[in-house]
Design an enzyme around this catalytic site. Structure first.
Site, PDB file in Angstrom:
ATOM      1  CG  HIS A  23       0.564   6.715   5.654  1.00 56.28           C
ATOM      2  ND1 HIS A  23       1.698   7.253   6.209  1.00 56.28           N
ATOM      3  CD2 HIS A  23       0.832   5.408   5.430  1.00 56.28           C
ATOM      4  CE1 HIS A  23       2.619   6.311   6.318  1.00 56.28           C
ATOM      5  NE2 HIS A  23       2.122   5.177   5.856  1.00 56.28           N
ATOM      6  CG  HIS A  61      -0.284   1.286   7.329  1.00 53.91           C
ATOM      7  ND1 HIS A  61       0.677   0.969   8.259  1.00 53.91           N
ATOM      8  CD2 HIS A  61       0.348   2.006   6.368  1.00 53.91           C
ATOM      9  CE1 HIS A  61       1.840   1.488   7.892  1.00 53.91           C
ATOM     10  NE2 HIS A  61       1.664   2.112   6.732  1.00 53.91           N
ATOM     11  CD  GLU A  62      -1.049   2.526   2.797  1.00 52.58           C
ATOM     12  OE1 GLU A  62      -0.668   3.711   2.669  1.00 52.58           O
ATOM     13  OE2 GLU A  62      -0.246   1.599   3.003  1.00 52.58           O
ATOM     14  N   GLY A  89       0.843  -1.191   0.000  1.00 47.04           N
ATOM     15  CA  GLY A  89       0.000   0.000   0.000  1.00 47.04           C
ATOM     16  C   GLY A  89       0.874   1.234   0.000  1.00 47.04           C
ATOM     17  CD  GLN A 144       3.508   5.854   2.682  1.00 44.00           C
ATOM     18  OE1 GLN A 144       2.510   5.286   2.273  1.00 44.00           O
ATOM     19  NE2 GLN A 144       4.548   5.215   3.197  1.00 44.00           N
ATOM     20  CB  CYS A 155       5.609   2.300   7.456  1.00 45.72           C
ATOM     21  SG  CYS A 155       5.084   3.797   6.595  1.00 45.72           S
ATOM     22  CG  LEU A 156       6.501   1.083   1.394  1.00 45.14           C
ATOM     23  CD1 LEU A 156       5.826   1.378   0.067  1.00 45.14           C
ATOM     24  CD2 LEU A 156       7.570   0.016   1.241  1.00 45.14           C
TER      25      LEU A 156
END
Length: 186
Positions: free
Chosen positions: A150, A146-147, A56, A61, A104-105
């Site tokens: 963000h 999670h997304e 995701g 991000q 997380c990226l």
């Protein structure tokens, strides 16, 4: 897939913002223009997510403060969920709370057992402005929550407490990509 085209195959990989970037901590703005620029953003987000081996990715991000996320994520039964949501709202999050591994990226290499509901429903729009409702369970529900976090300016580490939080923050400080003064709210 749209017209046989793999999502992201026409997109450009953009740099992913890391913890400490102010854009990660700010709530994102609603999308108002459903145009070619939005379609390009979604394509670039898929390309970036795939290049980083993520499941995701939220627009902030990659430095775009708009309420958009993409996903290509399995659920606990290994069914693949592929899509995007523009102007998402988490309308339901319920079921049992499961503490599962989450990364997380924007915090590469950092992972912690993070509590999330086992079921989530997100409503929003597609890149063309059509209404969409996405329901997930298990790992996919975790991804949706999670997304969405963000886009509200949050990170998974905000949901950690006690020893798990201290360990994650210590790992952030030691990470090779970390800023000299990482924020306490990591």
């Amino acid at each position: 897939m749209r017209n046989g085209v793999i999502p992201g195959s026409r997109g450009a990989v953009r740099p992913i913002r890391l913890l400490g970037d102010p854009g990660l901590g700010a709530p994102c703005e609603e999308v108002t223009a459903f145009d070619t620029a939005l379609a390009r953003l979604v394509e670039d987000m898929y390309a970036t997510m795939y290049a980083a081996h993520g499941v995701g990715l939220a627009a902030n991000q990659i430095g775009v403060p708009l309420r958009v996320f993409v996903y290509d994520c399995p659920d606990d039964e290994d069914h693949r969920h592929l899509g995007h949501v523009v102007n998402p709202r988490l309308v339901e999050a319920d079921g049992v709370t499961v503490r599962g591994p989450e990364g997380c990226l924007s915090l590469p290499g950092i992972e912690a057992g993070t509590p999330r509901y086992d079921r989530a429903v997100v409503e929003g729009m597609t890149v063309t402005g059509e209404p969409v409702r996405v329901e997930g369970t298990g790992f996919f529900a975790r991804c949706l929550q999670h997304e969405n976090d963000h886009l509200d300016g949050g990170l998974f580490t905000d949901r950690l407490t006690g020893l798990r939080r201290r360990r994650a923050l210590r790992a952030v400080r030691r990470a090779p990509w970390a800023r000299e003064d990482p924020p306490d709210s990591a």
